[in-house]
Scaffold this motif. Sequence first.
Motif, mmCIF file in Angstrom:
data_model
loop_
_atom_site.group_PDB
_atom_site.id
_atom_site.type_symbol
_atom_site.label_atom_id
_atom_site.label_comp_id
_atom_site.label_asym_id
_atom_site.label_seq_id
_atom_site.Cartn_x
_atom_site.Cartn_y
_atom_site.Cartn_z
ATOM 1 N N SER A 1 22.905 -55.459 -15.589
ATOM 2 C CA SER A 1 23.090 -55.585 -17.043
ATOM 3 C C SER A 1 22.659 -54.321 -17.775
ATOM 4 O O SER A 1 22.758 -54.264 -19.008
ATOM 5 C CB SER A 1 22.297 -56.775 -17.566
ATOM 6 N N THR A 2 22.140 -53.351 -17.041
ATOM 7 C CA THR A 2 21.661 -52.050 -17.562
ATOM 8 C C THR A 2 20.310 -52.144 -18.260
ATOM 9 O O THR A 2 19.828 -51.174 -18.822
ATOM 10 C CB THR A 2 22.654 -51.360 -18.547
ATOM 11 N N TYR A 3 19.701 -53.328 -18.248
ATOM 12 C CA TYR A 3 18.386 -53.483 -18.905
ATOM 13 C C TYR A 3 17.319 -52.690 -18.163
ATOM 14 O O TYR A 3 16.458 -52.070 -18.776
ATOM 15 C CB TYR A 3 18.032 -54.978 -18.959
ATOM 16 N N PHE B 1 25.912 -46.777 -20.923
ATOM 17 C CA PHE B 1 26.402 -47.114 -22.261
ATOM 18 C C PHE B 1 27.840 -47.624 -22.200
ATOM 19 O O PHE B 1 28.221 -48.541 -22.934
ATOM 20 C CB PHE B 1 26.295 -45.891 -23.177
ATOM 21 N N LYS C 1 27.772 -51.163 -20.805
ATOM 22 C CA LYS C 1 27.335 -52.129 -21.823
ATOM 23 C C LYS C 1 28.518 -52.605 -22.669
ATOM 24 O O LYS C 1 28.534 -53.738 -23.148
ATOM 25 C CB LYS C 1 26.298 -51.479 -22.754
ATOM 26 N N ALA D 1 18.355 -66.552 -25.903
ATOM 27 C CA ALA D 1 17.959 -65.346 -26.641
ATOM 28 C C ALA D 1 18.781 -65.253 -27.917
ATOM 29 O O ALA D 1 19.786 -64.542 -27.991
ATOM 30 C CB ALA D 1 18.143 -64.111 -25.772
ATOM 31 N N PHE E 1 26.190 -60.948 -35.788
ATOM 32 C CA PHE E 1 25.234 -59.861 -35.541
ATOM 33 C C PHE E 1 25.485 -59.218 -34.172
ATOM 34 O O PHE E 1 25.572 -57.988 -34.054
ATOM 35 C CB PHE E 1 23.796 -60.387 -35.625
ATOM 36 N N MET F 1 26.714 -55.443 -33.057
ATOM 37 C CA MET F 1 26.022 -54.603 -32.073
ATOM 38 C C MET F 1 27.005 -54.053 -31.036
ATOM 39 O O MET F 1 26.780 -53.013 -30.431
ATOM 40 C CB MET F 1 24.917 -55.392 -31.365
ATOM 41 N N HIS F 2 28.082 -54.784 -30.829
ATOM 42 C CA HIS F 2 29.118 -54.303 -29.909
ATOM 43 C C HIS F 2 30.133 -53.418 -30.622
ATOM 44 O O HIS F 2 31.117 -52.986 -30.010
ATOM 45 C CB HIS F 2 29.832 -55.488 -29.251
ATOM 46 N N LYS G 1 24.307 -49.130 -36.763
ATOM 47 C CA LYS G 1 23.665 -50.252 -36.068
ATOM 48 C C LYS G 1 22.209 -50.369 -36.461
ATOM 49 O O LYS G 1 21.645 -51.461 -36.549
ATOM 50 C CB LYS G 1 23.820 -50.076 -34.563
ATOM 51 N N ILE H 1 20.607 -53.719 -37.790
ATOM 52 C CA ILE H 1 19.426 -54.384 -37.233
ATOM 53 C C ILE H 1 18.403 -54.604 -38.344
ATOM 54 O O ILE H 1 17.797 -55.677 -38.455
ATOM 55 C CB ILE H 1 18.823 -53.551 -36.082
ATOM 56 N N GLY I 1 13.480 -62.822 -25.849
ATOM 57 C CA GLY I 1 14.546 -62.234 -25.041
ATOM 58 C C GLY I 1 15.630 -61.528 -25.829
ATOM 59 O O GLY I 1 16.539 -60.937 -25.250
ATOM 60 N N THR I 2 15.577 -61.606 -27.166
ATOM 61 C CA THR I 2 16.631 -60.944 -27.946
ATOM 62 C C THR I 2 16.504 -59.422 -27.851
ATOM 63 O O THR I 2 17.512 -58.713 -27.905
ATOM 64 C CB THR I 2 16.585 -61.389 -29.428
ATOM 65 N N ALA J 1 15.518 -57.756 -25.206
ATOM 66 C CA ALA J 1 16.143 -57.397 -23.921
ATOM 67 C C ALA J 1 17.654 -57.524 -24.025
ATOM 68 O O ALA J 1 18.404 -56.680 -23.530
ATOM 69 C CB ALA J 1 15.605 -58.295 -22.820
ATOM 70 N N ARG J 2 18.098 -58.591 -24.699
ATOM 71 C CA ARG J 2 19.547 -58.824 -24.821
ATOM 72 C C ARG J 2 20.220 -57.658 -25.546
ATOM 73 O O ARG J 2 21.288 -57.204 -25.128
ATOM 74 C CB ARG J 2 19.784 -60.125 -25.587
ATOM 75 N N LEU J 3 19.583 -57.188 -26.609
ATOM 76 C CA LEU J 3 20.161 -56.064 -27.363
ATOM 77 C C LEU J 3 20.266 -54.813 -26.497
ATOM 78 O O LEU J 3 21.140 -53.977 -26.705
ATOM 79 C CB LEU J 3 19.320 -55.778 -28.613
ATOM 80 N N GLN J 4 19.367 -54.717 -25.524
ATOM 81 C CA GLN J 4 19.405 -53.540 -24.653
ATOM 82 C C GLN J 4 20.495 -53.625 -23.590
ATOM 83 O O GLN J 4 20.711 -52.668 -22.848
ATOM 84 C CB GLN J 4 18.031 -53.338 -23.995
ATOM 85 N N THR J 5 21.155 -54.781 -23.511
ATOM 86 C CA THR J 5 22.307 -54.875 -22.617
ATOM 87 C C THR J 5 23.597 -54.627 -23.404
ATOM 88 O O THR J 5 24.686 -54.755 -22.880
ATOM 89 C CB THR J 5 22.391 -56.262 -21.944
ATOM 90 N N MET J 6 23.437 -54.339 -24.672
ATOM 91 C CA MET J 6 24.594 -54.074 -25.540
ATOM 92 C C MET J 6 24.637 -52.578 -25.875
ATOM 93 O O MET J 6 23.630 -51.895 -25.729
ATOM 94 C CB MET J 6 24.477 -54.901 -26.824
ATOM 95 N N PRO J 7 25.779 -52.103 -26.333
ATOM 96 C CA PRO J 7 25.868 -50.664 -26.618
ATOM 97 C C PRO J 7 25.084 -50.275 -27.882
ATOM 98 O O PRO J 7 25.652 -49.899 -28.898
ATOM 99 C CB PRO J 7 27.374 -50.422 -26.781
ATOM 100 N N VAL J 8 23.797 -50.414 -27.790
ATOM 101 C CA VAL J 8 22.892 -50.086 -28.901
ATOM 102 C C VAL J 8 21.856 -49.107 -28.348
ATOM 103 O O VAL J 8 21.199 -49.409 -27.346
ATOM 104 C CB VAL J 8 22.164 -51.357 -29.399
ATOM 105 N N SER J 9 21.713 -47.957 -28.988
ATOM 106 C CA SER J 9 20.725 -46.992 -28.480
ATOM 107 C C SER J 9 19.312 -47.480 -28.797
ATOM 108 O O SER J 9 19.108 -48.282 -29.709
ATOM 109 C CB SER J 9 20.950 -45.627 -29.130
#
Lengths: 263, 366
Positions: free
Chosen positions: A3-5, A25, A28, A39, A52, A56-57, B3, B7, B201-202, B204-212
Amino acid sequence: MISTYLKPDSGDAVINGKSVVGEPFEVKKIIGVSPQEVALYEDLSAEQNLAFFGRMHGLSRGDIIRRTGELLEFTGLTEKRKKPVSTYSGGMKKRLNMACGLINNPGFLMLDEPTAGVDPQAREYIYDMIVNLKKTGTTILYTTHYMEEAQNLCDRIGIIDLGEIIAEGTLGELLDLVQKKDVIELDPSQPVEDTADFERIDGVEKVEQEDGTLRITTGNAASLLGKISGVIRKNSYTIKKMRVRTPDLEDIFISLTGRKLRE
Amino acid sequence: MKKLLQIAGKDLLVNAKDKFTYLYMLATPIILITILGLALGSGVDEVTVDLPVVVQGSGAVSNQFLEALESIDSIKVEKTGNAEDAKQKVKDGDRVAAVVIPEGFSDAVISGKEADVEVYYENETDARVTLIKEVVSGICEEFSNRGKPAAEPLVKTKMKKISRTFSNNSFNQYVGGYAITFMLFGVMIGILSILEEKEKGTFARLQTMPVSRTALLGGKELGNFCLIVMQAVVLFAFGYIAFRIDVTNSIPGVALIILAVSFASCGLGLIAAGFIKKSTQAPGILVPLILGMSALGGCWWPLWIEPPWLQAVAKATVTGWGMEGLNNILVYNKGFNSVLVPCLALLIYGLICFAIGIKVFKFTDA
């Protein structure tokens, strides 16, 4: 890591030609993640959460409105779309959790135990959602502790024990791997003194009697049922119950990992 | 950047939906400001007042007068050569009063003529000014009785008010002080928001999205910054409407101080968010820190009643610099320029805190 986490210490995973290590990136953008724990922002509504995560996407306003509508419909949450998530049941939260992972219409979706802690009805609804997703061509990486789910939903199954993949393949391939056989279980009213007649049947590999239950191991239970009935009639045994156990993923799992508790 | 703003916007929306945020950030400080401002008023007890004293000319009596002033425990005499400098200190609000013993004072007293001791002050309602006036008058009376008895005292206190007015509204201190204290509590909400997002967990979740990571953390910080700026605006507006605090002395100055305090506080909060592991630990660690910093920085009482070493320590706090800037405008009626140094200090303070905060902040728990 997929998941790239987290960054892997070594190795790589490639999704649609994109390296998790080299182009996180980009990865993602094409994946969706639905974590095990819900979450979500509990004070916001389903609609606001989806919008929201859509932002973010990098989705456009129009795409967010369209996609939010589709996913609320898909998850059966349209009526509750304006209510705060904190008022939702566990099953509703799980469905929304999954919907948020789908907001970018990913080709690759990671579902981490989506049915953990939900009631049977909600679980069935989630199963239906997954089956429908599969039909759309979405690749799903499904993590579960419920073997039945993996067996029913997944095309390929990987078994992870103590952090390592110890087996991987289709259900058939895994069955071949552990060479699991069918077992016919008989509960006679009196213990069978001589099991030789059963052992002589062509195709029977092993006959065991334990705690009043007679277990006949064979490669194909269905083809032997008639012959076993013949032996029962010939010897006038009274059988209280008869069961046929075909090996399932749980047997494979136990066979591969052993019965020792995992911490 | 987009973004980051989104946020921040989401955080503001989440906070707006939480009724406890209003109670915590607005109702509580308003109640405390009102109660403590009314209860404590502007009373001053048992303080030492720094008093510039100018002895013009020479003479034994002048020196005796100076010694008499020095013998008073509650007054710390600062012997100054130039009367204009002493008066300027009063005008700037650095000192509440200054005493000038004029040239020819000794000769006049010795020869039994009338002589004046000049007391320059800003605000006659300040208890410290009253104290100085009483002390100087007492000494004058004592010196008057040295010569032959006269119908009128020969040595008199001449009180001279310096034109610039000094605010006697105690709410100037309390609104500013409690606003800064509760802005720090607002920062605590921001820290809790980060910790709770990590726990739920949100984050962590945001870090799996294309957000720096810059957008992620920057958005959280910006959201918190906006929240406490809005909180401060409401509190100062309340202070102005309800208690007529002197924000109009320099609205841009007050605004700049609010922004600078918010910036530095958020930086401080980022360091805390890097060290604190769980949201449940946060209040236990942060509440005493906030209260300690508030007390140290002069949020609840004028900084000058604290010992000099504590006043020096206050310079290491956001509250100390913030209160210096606010007091310059609200209490000492100074203009916009008077907040520039405190704001610069807060800007540097904030930048250092952000640099450390970014270094210690952990995006993942692994």
